[in-house]
Design a protein around this motif. Structure first.
Motif, short mmCIF file in Angstrom:
data_model
loop_
_atom_site.label_atom_id
_atom_site.label_comp_id
_atom_site.label_asym_id
_atom_site.label_seq_id
_atom_site.Cartn_x
_atom_site.Cartn_y
_atom_site.Cartn_z
N MET A 1 0.82 -1.19 0.00
CA MET A 1 0.00 0.00 0.00
C MET A 1 0.87 1.26 0.00
O MET A 1 0.53 2.22 -0.65
CB MET A 1 -0.88 0.02 1.26
CG MET A 1 -2.22 -0.69 1.16
SD MET A 1 -3.20 -0.29 -0.25
CE MET A 1 -4.23 0.98 0.35
N ALA A 2 1.94 1.22 0.78
CA ALA A 2 2.78 2.41 0.89
C ALA A 2 3.34 2.82 -0.46
O ALA A 2 3.35 4.02 -0.79
CB ALA A 2 3.91 2.16 1.88
N GLN A 3 3.77 1.86 -1.25
CA GLN A 3 4.33 2.18 -2.56
C GLN A 3 3.27 2.80 -3.47
O GLN A 3 3.56 3.70 -4.24
CB GLN A 3 4.93 0.92 -3.20
CG GLN A 3 6.13 0.40 -2.46
CD GLN A 3 7.23 1.43 -2.33
OE1 GLN A 3 7.55 2.14 -3.28
NE2 GLN A 3 7.81 1.53 -1.15
N LYS A 7 3.52 6.80 -4.92
CA LYS A 7 3.49 7.19 -6.33
C LYS A 7 2.36 8.17 -6.65
O LYS A 7 2.34 8.76 -7.71
CB LYS A 7 3.38 5.95 -7.21
CG LYS A 7 4.64 5.10 -7.15
CD LYS A 7 4.54 3.87 -7.99
CE LYS A 7 5.82 3.06 -7.84
NZ LYS A 7 5.82 1.88 -8.66
N SER A 8 1.41 8.31 -5.71
CA SER A 8 0.30 9.25 -5.90
C SER A 8 0.72 10.63 -5.40
O SER A 8 1.35 10.76 -4.36
CB SER A 8 -0.92 8.80 -5.10
OG SER A 8 -1.25 7.48 -5.39
N VAL A 9 0.33 11.64 -6.11
CA VAL A 9 0.66 13.01 -5.73
C VAL A 9 -0.11 13.38 -4.46
O VAL A 9 -1.31 13.15 -4.35
CB VAL A 9 0.30 13.99 -6.88
CG1 VAL A 9 0.55 15.43 -6.46
CG2 VAL A 9 1.10 13.64 -8.13
N LEU A 14 0.17 9.24 3.86
CA LEU A 14 -0.39 7.89 3.86
C LEU A 14 0.69 6.85 3.57
O LEU A 14 0.68 5.76 4.14
CB LEU A 14 -1.52 7.79 2.83
CG LEU A 14 -2.82 8.49 3.23
CD1 LEU A 14 -3.79 8.49 2.06
CD2 LEU A 14 -3.44 7.82 4.44
N ALA A 15 1.63 7.19 2.71
CA ALA A 15 2.74 6.28 2.44
C ALA A 15 3.54 6.05 3.72
O ALA A 15 3.89 4.91 4.06
CB ALA A 15 3.63 6.83 1.33
N PHE A 16 3.80 7.12 4.47
CA PHE A 16 4.51 7.01 5.75
C PHE A 16 3.73 6.10 6.70
O PHE A 16 4.30 5.21 7.32
CB PHE A 16 4.69 8.41 6.36
CG PHE A 16 5.18 8.36 7.78
CD1 PHE A 16 6.50 8.08 8.06
CD2 PHE A 16 4.31 8.59 8.84
CE1 PHE A 16 6.95 8.03 9.38
CE2 PHE A 16 4.75 8.55 10.15
CZ PHE A 16 6.08 8.26 10.42
N LEU A 45 10.49 8.97 4.74
CA LEU A 45 9.26 9.70 4.46
C LEU A 45 8.88 10.66 5.58
O LEU A 45 8.04 11.54 5.38
CB LEU A 45 8.11 8.72 4.21
CG LEU A 45 8.23 7.86 2.97
CD1 LEU A 45 7.16 6.79 2.96
CD2 LEU A 45 8.13 8.73 1.72
N ALA A 46 9.45 10.48 6.77
CA ALA A 46 9.09 11.32 7.93
C ALA A 46 9.63 12.74 7.74
O ALA A 46 10.81 12.92 7.44
CB ALA A 46 9.64 10.71 9.21
#
Length: 67
Positions: A1-3, A7-9, A14-16, A45-46
């Motif tokens: 899910m994170a990946q 990739k979404s702008v 949410l990736a974090f 990502l933090a």
């Protein structure tokens, strides 16, 4: 899910979140190597102090689990 979110702008947060969840689950199962990979991704990502605090807390918990 994170990946997917990465990739979404505009979905860095949410990736974090999902990298951190994956790390937490791996660590709780005792898969520390996998947890480390996910934690490294979450750390990259933090960007806010609260996010860094959560990263630190998960790392501290992992260290307690290892000991």
């Amino acid at each position: 899910m994170a990946q997917h979110y990465l990739k979404s702008v505009g979905n860095r947060g949410l990736a974090f979140k999902y990298e951190l969840k994956a790390a937490d689950q791996a660590i709780s199962r005792g898969a520390f190597s996998d947890g480390l990979v996910f934690m490294e991704a979450a750390t990259k990502l933090a960007v806010t102090k609260p996010e860094l605090k959560v990263v630190s807390d998960v790392i501290q918990r992992a260290l307690r689990d290892i000991a």
